[in-house]
Design a protein around this motif. Structure first.
Motif, PDB file in Angstrom:
ATOM      1  N   MET A   1      22.374   6.806 -30.189  1.00  0.00           N
ATOM      2  CA  MET A   1      22.253   7.009 -28.752  1.00  0.00           C
ATOM      3  C   MET A   1      20.819   7.432 -28.420  1.00  0.00           C
ATOM      4  O   MET A   1      20.264   8.315 -29.064  1.00  0.00           O
ATOM      5  CB  MET A   1      23.249   8.093 -28.327  1.00  0.00           C
ATOM      6  N   LEU A   2      20.232   6.818 -27.407  1.00  0.00           N
ATOM      7  CA  LEU A   2      18.879   7.142 -26.972  1.00  0.00           C
ATOM      8  C   LEU A   2      18.927   8.252 -25.924  1.00  0.00           C
ATOM      9  O   LEU A   2      19.742   8.229 -25.001  1.00  0.00           O
ATOM     10  CB  LEU A   2      18.192   5.909 -26.377  1.00  0.00           C
ATOM     11  N   HIS A   3      18.013   9.204 -26.079  1.00  0.00           N
ATOM     12  CA  HIS A   3      17.859  10.289 -25.111  1.00  0.00           C
ATOM     13  C   HIS A   3      16.410  10.300 -24.641  1.00  0.00           C
ATOM     14  O   HIS A   3      15.485  10.204 -25.459  1.00  0.00           O
ATOM     15  CB  HIS A   3      18.208  11.644 -25.740  1.00  0.00           C
TER      16      HIS A   3
ATOM     17  N   LEU B   1      15.118  16.532 -29.910  1.00  0.00           N
ATOM     18  CA  LEU B   1      15.907  16.385 -31.135  1.00  0.00           C
ATOM     19  C   LEU B   1      16.465  17.732 -31.585  1.00  0.00           C
ATOM     20  O   LEU B   1      17.634  17.832 -31.969  1.00  0.00           O
ATOM     21  CB  LEU B   1      15.064  15.747 -32.246  1.00  0.00           C
ATOM     22  N   ILE B   2      15.648  18.766 -31.515  1.00  0.00           N
ATOM     23  CA  ILE B   2      16.115  20.109 -31.876  1.00  0.00           C
ATOM     24  C   ILE B   2      17.256  20.531 -30.953  1.00  0.00           C
ATOM     25  O   ILE B   2      18.272  21.068 -31.404  1.00  0.00           O
ATOM     26  CB  ILE B   2      14.942  21.116 -31.824  1.00  0.00           C
TER      27      ILE B   2
ATOM     28  N   ALA C   1      21.457  15.337 -34.826  1.00  0.00           N
ATOM     29  CA  ALA C   1      22.558  14.428 -35.161  1.00  0.00           C
ATOM     30  C   ALA C   1      21.988  13.119 -35.715  1.00  0.00           C
ATOM     31  O   ALA C   1      20.930  12.654 -35.294  1.00  0.00           O
ATOM     32  CB  ALA C   1      23.412  14.165 -33.930  1.00  0.00           C
ATOM     33  N   ASP C   2      22.694  12.532 -36.661  1.00  0.00           N
ATOM     34  CA  ASP C   2      22.195  11.332 -37.357  1.00  0.00           C
ATOM     35  C   ASP C   2      21.987  10.126 -36.449  1.00  0.00           C
ATOM     36  O   ASP C   2      21.107   9.319 -36.690  1.00  0.00           O
ATOM     37  CB  ASP C   2      23.151  10.939 -38.487  1.00  0.00           C
ATOM     38  N   ASP C   3      22.806   9.965 -35.422  1.00  0.00           N
ATOM     39  CA  ASP C   3      22.737   8.768 -34.595  1.00  0.00           C
ATOM     40  C   ASP C   3      21.873   8.965 -33.341  1.00  0.00           C
ATOM     41  O   ASP C   3      21.859   8.129 -32.459  1.00  0.00           O
ATOM     42  CB  ASP C   3      24.139   8.335 -34.187  1.00  0.00           C
TER      43      ASP C   3
ATOM     44  N   VAL D   1      11.733   9.691 -31.913  1.00  0.00           N
ATOM     45  CA  VAL D   1      11.991  10.615 -33.001  1.00  0.00           C
ATOM     46  C   VAL D   1      13.478  10.628 -33.307  1.00  0.00           C
ATOM     47  O   VAL D   1      14.306  10.800 -32.400  1.00  0.00           O
ATOM     48  CB  VAL D   1      11.513  12.042 -32.627  1.00  0.00           C
ATOM     49  N   GLY D   2      13.802  10.413 -34.572  1.00  0.00           N
ATOM     50  CA  GLY D   2      15.171  10.542 -35.072  1.00  0.00           C
ATOM     51  C   GLY D   2      15.155  11.514 -36.237  1.00  0.00           C
ATOM     52  O   GLY D   2      14.103  12.044 -36.602  1.00  0.00           O
ATOM     53  N   THR D   3      16.305  11.731 -36.835  1.00  0.00           N
ATOM     54  CA  THR D   3      16.356  12.689 -37.944  1.00  0.00           C
ATOM     55  C   THR D   3      15.586  12.189 -39.158  1.00  0.00           C
ATOM     56  O   THR D   3      15.026  12.975 -39.912  1.00  0.00           O
ATOM     57  CB  THR D   3      17.804  13.002 -38.352  1.00  0.00           C
TER      58      THR D   3
END
Length: 190
Positions: A1-3, A55-56, A61-63, A110-112
């Motif tokens: 999911m994009l934020h 992200l923090i 979350a992985d997705d 940015v992802g995990t």
């Protein structure tokens, strides 16, 4: 999911324009240039800080993928932020009058497991502005909340004599570069 780690209505509009589903996050980061920080490095750092803060906030979350962006006007190595009042807006417009300035837009995804960045630099030349033009534009209220005290997508377009680069980048989110980043993260625009 994009934020989207931004409250900017223009960034939301541009993501919607390319058919991307996303949720909006409200993040707060310090937007202050370090003494020896180059303008492009500053803009990129702020965009990255926004994405990482998002992200923090979401708990890694992985997705989850968070998009952070920042756009600033740069003239003579000076970063023009958003004007605090009408006098500051008029002063910025006087400095930009008859000159070419850079508009630097940075996007971070940015992802995990990974981070990636694109930076877009556009050149904008303003017409020579007289005091009555500046005063009339400031009186519209449009310069407030805009880097460099103008909105190219609004009445500020009348001030722009020439643009070399990305129109959407000057608005606040370069669509081409954003779409390329999203595809690299497996998020298909359209």
């Amino acid at each position: 999911m994009l934020h989207l780690a931004s409250q900017s209505p223009r960034r939301r509009q541009l993501l919607e324009q390319i058919g991307v589903e996303f949720a909006v996050l409200d993040v707060e980061v310090v937007e202050q240039r370090a003494p020896d920080e180059a303008p492009q490095e500053y803009v990129s750092r702020v965009a990255r800080d926004k994405a990482r803060a998002g992200l923090i906030r979401l708990g890694h979350a992985d997705d989850v993928v968070v998009l952070g962006a920042d756009t600033e006007v740069v003239l003579d190595d000076e970063v023009f932020g958003k004007p605090q009042d009408a006098d500051a807006a008029a002063a910025m417009l006087r400095r930009l009058s008859g000159r070419t300035h850079a508009v630097v837009s940075a996007i971070w995804l940015v992802g995990t497991a990974r981070e990636q960045c694109e930076v877009c630099v556009s050149q904008v030349r303003f017409a020579t502005l007289d005091e009555s033009t500046i005063a009339a534009y400031v009186a519209t209220g449009e310069p407030f909340g805009k880097a460099g005290a103008y909105a190219i997508q609004g009445r500020g377009a009348m001030l722009v004599e020439h643009l070399q680069g990305s129109y959407s980048g000057v608005m606040g989110l370069p669509v081409f570069e954003t779409a390329r980043l999203l595809r690299g993260f497996g998020i298909a625009p359209g």
